[in-house]
Every structure is written in C-alpha cells, then in structure tokens.
Design a protein around this motif. Structure first.
Motif, PDB file in Angstrom:
ATOM      1  N   ARG A 296      57.662   2.599 -57.408  1.00 14.36           N
ATOM      2  CA  ARG A 296      58.483   2.884 -58.587  1.00 14.36           C
ATOM      3  C   ARG A 296      57.745   3.861 -59.477  1.00 14.36           C
ATOM      4  N   LEU A 297      58.512   4.524 -60.290  1.00 18.95           N
ATOM      5  CA  LEU A 297      57.933   5.521 -61.182  1.00 18.95           C
ATOM      6  C   LEU A 297      57.347   4.832 -62.408  1.00 18.95           C
ATOM      7  N   GLN A 298      56.209   5.333 -62.823  1.00 23.79           N
ATOM      8  CA  GLN A 298      55.558   4.776 -64.018  1.00 23.79           C
ATOM      9  C   GLN A 298      56.522   4.854 -65.218  1.00 23.79           C
ATOM     10  N   GLY A 299      56.682   3.761 -65.905  1.00 21.94           N
ATOM     11  CA  GLY A 299      57.574   3.736 -67.062  1.00 21.94           C
ATOM     12  C   GLY A 299      59.022   3.472 -66.714  1.00 21.94           C
ATOM     13  N   ARG A 300      59.308   3.330 -65.428  1.00 23.58           N
ATOM     14  CA  ARG A 300      60.687   3.051 -65.007  1.00 23.58           C
ATOM     15  C   ARG A 300      60.688   1.836 -64.080  1.00 23.58           C
ATOM     16  N   PRO A 301      60.388   0.664 -64.626  1.00 27.89           N
ATOM     17  CA  PRO A 301      60.315  -0.517 -63.753  1.00 27.89           C
ATOM     18  C   PRO A 301      61.676  -1.035 -63.310  1.00 27.89           C
ATOM     19  N   GLY A 302      62.744  -0.566 -63.950  1.00 25.10           N
ATOM     20  CA  GLY A 302      64.075  -1.053 -63.582  1.00 25.10           C
ATOM     21  C   GLY A 302      65.125  -0.003 -63.877  1.00 25.10           C
ATOM     22  N   PRO A 303      66.383  -0.335 -63.598  1.00 22.70           N
ATOM     23  CA  PRO A 303      67.460   0.643 -63.817  1.00 22.70           C
ATOM     24  C   PRO A 303      67.746   0.879 -65.306  1.00 22.70           C
ATOM     25  N   LEU A 304      68.247   2.057 -65.597  1.00 28.60           N
ATOM     26  CA  LEU A 304      68.641   2.413 -66.965  1.00 28.60           C
ATOM     27  C   LEU A 304      70.126   2.735 -66.984  1.00 28.60           C
ATOM     28  N   ILE A 305      70.763   2.438 -68.111  1.00 27.29           N
ATOM     29  CA  ILE A 305      72.148   2.876 -68.288  1.00 27.29           C
ATOM     30  C   ILE A 305      72.133   3.958 -69.359  1.00 27.29           C
ATOM     31  N   LEU A 306      72.659   5.102 -69.014  1.00 25.52           N
ATOM     32  CA  LEU A 306      72.640   6.243 -69.932  1.00 25.52           C
ATOM     33  C   LEU A 306      74.068   6.592 -70.335  1.00 25.52           C
ATOM     34  N   ARG A 307      74.252   6.934 -71.615  1.00 26.42           N
ATOM     35  CA  ARG A 307      75.573   7.344 -72.069  1.00 26.42           C
ATOM     36  C   ARG A 307      75.485   8.772 -72.572  1.00 26.42           C
ATOM     37  N   LYS A 308      76.397   9.590 -72.106  1.00 27.20           N
ATOM     38  CA  LYS A 308      76.389  10.989 -72.520  1.00 27.20           C
ATOM     39  C   LYS A 308      76.818  11.084 -73.973  1.00 27.20           C
ATOM     40  N   LYS A 309      76.070  11.876 -74.756  1.00 24.95           N
ATOM     41  CA  LYS A 309      76.393  12.044 -76.173  1.00 24.95           C
ATOM     42  C   LYS A 309      77.641  12.914 -76.306  1.00 24.95           C
ATOM     43  N   SER A 310      78.491  12.567 -77.256  1.00 20.01           N
ATOM     44  CA  SER A 310      79.687  13.379 -77.480  1.00 20.01           C
ATOM     45  C   SER A 310      79.287  14.780 -77.941  1.00 20.01           C
ATOM     46  N   ASP A 311      79.946  15.784 -77.379  1.00 18.05           N
ATOM     47  CA  ASP A 311      79.611  17.150 -77.791  1.00 18.05           C
ATOM     48  C   ASP A 311      80.505  17.611 -78.944  1.00 18.05           C
ATOM     49  N   THR A 312      81.185  16.688 -79.591  1.00 14.23           N
ATOM     50  CA  THR A 312      81.966  17.003 -80.786  1.00 14.23           C
ATOM     51  C   THR A 312      81.008  17.014 -81.976  1.00 14.23           C
ATOM     52  N   GLU A 313      81.060  18.073 -82.772  1.00 18.46           N
ATOM     53  CA  GLU A 313      80.081  18.183 -83.852  1.00 18.46           C
ATOM     54  C   GLU A 313      80.362  17.198 -84.980  1.00 18.46           C
TER      55      GLU A 313
END
Lengths: 370, 119
Positions: A296-313
């Motif tokens: 596993r990658l250092q600092g990534r011991p498990g899965p992450l859920i990512l949410r895309k930021k709205s591109d509306t200003e």
C-alpha cells in the motif's frame, strides 16, 4: 359561457360519457364548468369552488395509493484475507525492491590437525520487486436524482462505495493464488505444492506433511507449518464438519480428529461442485514464510471517497442574498454531482512465480480427485 | 541484416541496459532442482502418500486396484492410523481409495482459474 370553457366542458363530459359515468355526474361536471366561467367573470358565487372528492373518486384513489419504502439491502459475504498477505508500505508509485534471506550458512566441516578451514559461502538474498497502482471508480448523479431521492436511496452511498473498494481488494487478493500462472507454478513445483484431492481430513494431513518437508535454499529443513485453509464457499459444511467433529468427519466413524487449522472462506474463488478448490497457507508471522504480499502507498492505508468541487463560482438568489455554492449544485454545465472512490495497492507480479512472494508458503488443490 | 538478427541484437541491448540500470531478473530455480520436488505420480509420490504397490487379491492386506491404470496399491500402515476407528477396515479402504485417486489424477490448472492480473 366562454367558448373555450364550453369546449373544455364538452370534452370532459364526452370523456365521462365514454367512461359510462352516471348521468348525474355528467350534469355535475357541467355545473362546475359553469361555476368556473362565472368566477372568471368575477361573479361571486354562493358556493366556494373547491376540489371535491366524490365517493366514486375515492375508489380510484384507493386503487392508486402506493406506499414506497426502502427495504434493507443484501449483506455482503466477506473475505478475511488479512492473515494471508503480509502488508507492506511503499513510499511512492515507483517500484520497490525487497530482499529476503532464505538460507543459513553452510555446515561446519571437520578440520584435521594443522589443516586450514575451507571458505564458506553465502546464498544470495531472494529479490522481489513490486509497486502499487491506483484503483478507482467514478460515480456521477444528476442534481434531480439527489433532490428527488425522498426514499434516501442514495443515503448509504458512502457505505456502498467503501464496500465496493473492499470487495475489489478481496477479489485482487483471491486472484493472487487462484490465477492460472500461480497455479501453473505450483503444479510444476510437484506433489508437495499442488494436488488434486477434494478437501478431506486425510488431505489436510497430507498438506501438513507437505509443509513439513519444506527446505530452505540450502536444502535445510525449515519451519513452515500449515496454518490456514482457504476454501471455496461450497466447502463451508465440509470444513465445519472437519473442524467441529471430534472424530474424522467424512468416514463417519469414531477416529479421533487431530487435524487443526484456521479456516478462511473465500467467496470470490471460482469452482464448480463437486470440483471445488482449496488452498493451504503458512502463518508468515510465525515462520517467516510469506506466501503473498500486499503493498500500500504510504499515507493511504484504506480507500478514500472524493467529491468533485462545484465549478460554479457563486450562487446568487434573485430573491435574496447570495452565498457559498452548495456542493449539491454540482457541475455548472450539467448539474452533475461527481464522486469517486479511490484506493492504492499492489503486489508482486511475475511471469513464472505468479503472485507468490514465496511458494514455500503455499499448497493447493484443484479438488478434482474424489 | 535479418529480422532474427535484429531481434537478437535488441534483446542483447535490453539485457545490457538492464544490467547498467541495476535491474535484476528474478532467478527462478528449476523445480526439478529443488530438494522438495516430488513429481506427481512418481514413486516418491507413492511413498509420500503412504502407499505401497501390491498384488491384487493379497489376503494379508486391504488393497485397491485403480480403474484408471489397473495398478494395485495397499497402505503402508493400515493399523496404527486406523486403530481408533469402529470399523478400521472400512476407514482404511476409503483412505486408500482417496490416496490412489490423488496419486493418479494428474494435477492441472482448473479451467476456472483467471489469468494473472497485469497493470
């Protein structure tokens, strides 16, 4: 009466007539449109015009009434693979080298009087090189779907994403020993590594004997005891019978059962009954024989859920003040809300050894011989 | 220059490049050279499973004749391993049959085995 209202009245009355509605109801419909026309002309009526539900309509309402409710989803079959794979942490996506000493020094030799000792030699360490990879999946939802979700169908999305990540990893680990290259290598290594027998008490004993005959790179006996039996889910009862019975199960007699192991059910293992495969592995903590490795990658011991930021200003209401953009507004162009589940892992991959970090820790059977 | 020669040269260059970069190939010891190698179906395998070739109809021992090869085997030890059974003879007979099946059915890679995962 206005011509348009009159036309609407006639259409509705014809519809009711087609539906074989009683005459009094058709007349009631005409009176209602007349009332509507009057109210449009500003003529106050003694009767307040409002929606009514007649007894006939109520029958229709009863037929159309639907209650919606979410039922609990399925429970996922889990694969507790952790004891089978040695965890490793790597600093980045580049390949890493691991070396393992798999032999001791040479035996001593008798040296006669005035004689000189012969030089000894050291067996080279066994190298293994591997890296980690990204495993991801993107899910996007329309703004409408999330707003309309009065059943909270998407409420447990994070849990499902976590489960998807875990299941993917489980399948990856299962495939480390079930893939054709790994099995082909075990087959080539001979009868002490791969067999054909279906899972029975006798064959677990044979597997233990095979582990008992393991030797190191210098052909010296080494500790490699059978600890785990990983089995196809179709062998659940067979395993329980072998373990729980104080007698040897499949012979239906009273012989004392001396076979012991830790069972691990692999729900992802493929097989068709009655030819169900099973595997035996060592405990790498106890013996140092590492069947498989999971990096596993250092600092990534498990899965992450990512949410895309709205591109509306900004979001400014024409009826009031503006404010920060709510993430649910999603993408400016399409309104999509984008989520991603991400994990990072890898293992040793070799064209000859398959995924076996050390084949001495593995024993398996195709489960074809009765 | 022939294509074969070009391929050979490229392989040579690749080998030299790997050596220069310190990339080591995995050294795989031939299976037959390993001390714990037992060829499936071999005499060593017979011994490992605790079997002994026997003559059919030998009244002194429980024997099993393979329907595949016609070879007859008996268990090396048909007493100690089964002395706690209510029916030692039956237990020994079944065990013998299991072992002969395991000995004679050649080890193969199951059809259901997926290919190895590669990035």
């Amino acid at each position: 009466m206005r011509r348009i209202v009159y036309a609407m009245m006639k259409i509705r009355q014809d519809q009711l007539a087609d539906a074989k509605v009683p005459q009094n109801r058709i007349e009631e419909c005409g009176a209602m449109f007349a009332e509507l026309d009057k109210s449009l002309s500003g003529i106050a009526s003694a009767n307040t015009f409002k929606e009514v539900m007649t007894s006939a309509d109520f029958t229709y309402a009863l037929e159309e009434f639907v209650q919606r409710q979410m039922m609990p989803g399925y429970t996922r079959m889990q694969f507790a693979f952790e004891p089978l794979v040695k965890m490793d942490v790597v600093p980045n996506f580049q390949q890493v080298d691991r070396y393992q000493q798999r032999a001791g020094l040479e035996d001593l030799e008798y040296v006669g009087e005035k004689a000189q000792a012969r030089p000894g030699s050291v067996v080279d360490a066994t190298p293994r090189r591997y890296s980690v990879y990204r495993w991801e999946k993107q899910f996007d939802f329309s703004y409408e779907a999330l707003v309309n979700d009065d059943l909270q169908y998407f409420q447990n999305l994070a849990t499902l994403m976590g489960e998807a990540a875990r299941r993917t990893l489980e399948r990856f680990v299962s495939r480390m020993y079930t893939n054709a290259v790994t099995i082909a290598r075990l087959t080539v290594l001979g009868a002490l590594y791969w067999t054909t027998g279906r899972l029975t008490t006798n064959r677990v004993s044979t597997a233990r004997m095979a582990f008992g005959q393991r030797v190191d790179d210098r052909n010296s006996p080494m500790e490699a005891d059978l600890k785990y039996i990983v089995y196809h889910r179709g062998l659940q009862d067979t395993v329980s019978q072998i373990l729980n019975s104080t007698q040897v199960a499949e012979l239906a007699t009273n012989a004392v059962n001396v076979v012991s192991f830790t069972p691990i059910k692999d729900p992802h293992m493929a097989g068709t009954a009655p030819n169900l495969p099973w595997f035996a592995f060592t405990d790498y903590n106890a013996s140092g024989v590492i069947p498989f490795v999971l990096a596993r990658l250092q600092g990534r011991p498990g899965p992450l859920i990512l949410r895309k930021k709205s591109d509306t200003e900004s979001a400014t209401s024409l009826l009031g003040g503006g404010g920060a953009v709510d993430p649910i507004l999603g993408d400016f162009a399409s309104g999509n809300i984008v989520l991603k589940v991400s994990d990072v892992w890898g293992t040793y991959i070799d064209g000859t050894e398959g995924n076996m970090f050390d084949s001495r820790g593995c024993y398996g059977s195709s489960g074809t011989a009765p | 220059m022939t294509t074969a020669q070009e391929v050979k040269d490229l392989k040579e260059e690749l080998r030299a490049l790997k050596a220069a970069l310190g990339i080591r190939e995995t050294e795989v010891v031939s299976a037959e050279d390993r001390a714990d190698f037992i060829a499936p179906g071999s005499e060593q395998h017979v011994a490992f499973l605790g079997l002994v070739p026997a003559e059919s109809g030998n009244g002194d021992h429980i024997t099993y004749t393979s329907p595949r090869t016609g070879t007859t085997y008996r268990l090396e030890d048909e007493i100690m391993a089964f002395m706690n059974f209510h029916d030692p003879e039956k237990a020994a007979q079944l065990t013998l049959q299991q072992k002969v099946n395991e000995l004679e059915i050649p080890p193969t890679v199951p059809e259901s085995a997926p290919p190895i995962w590669r990035p």
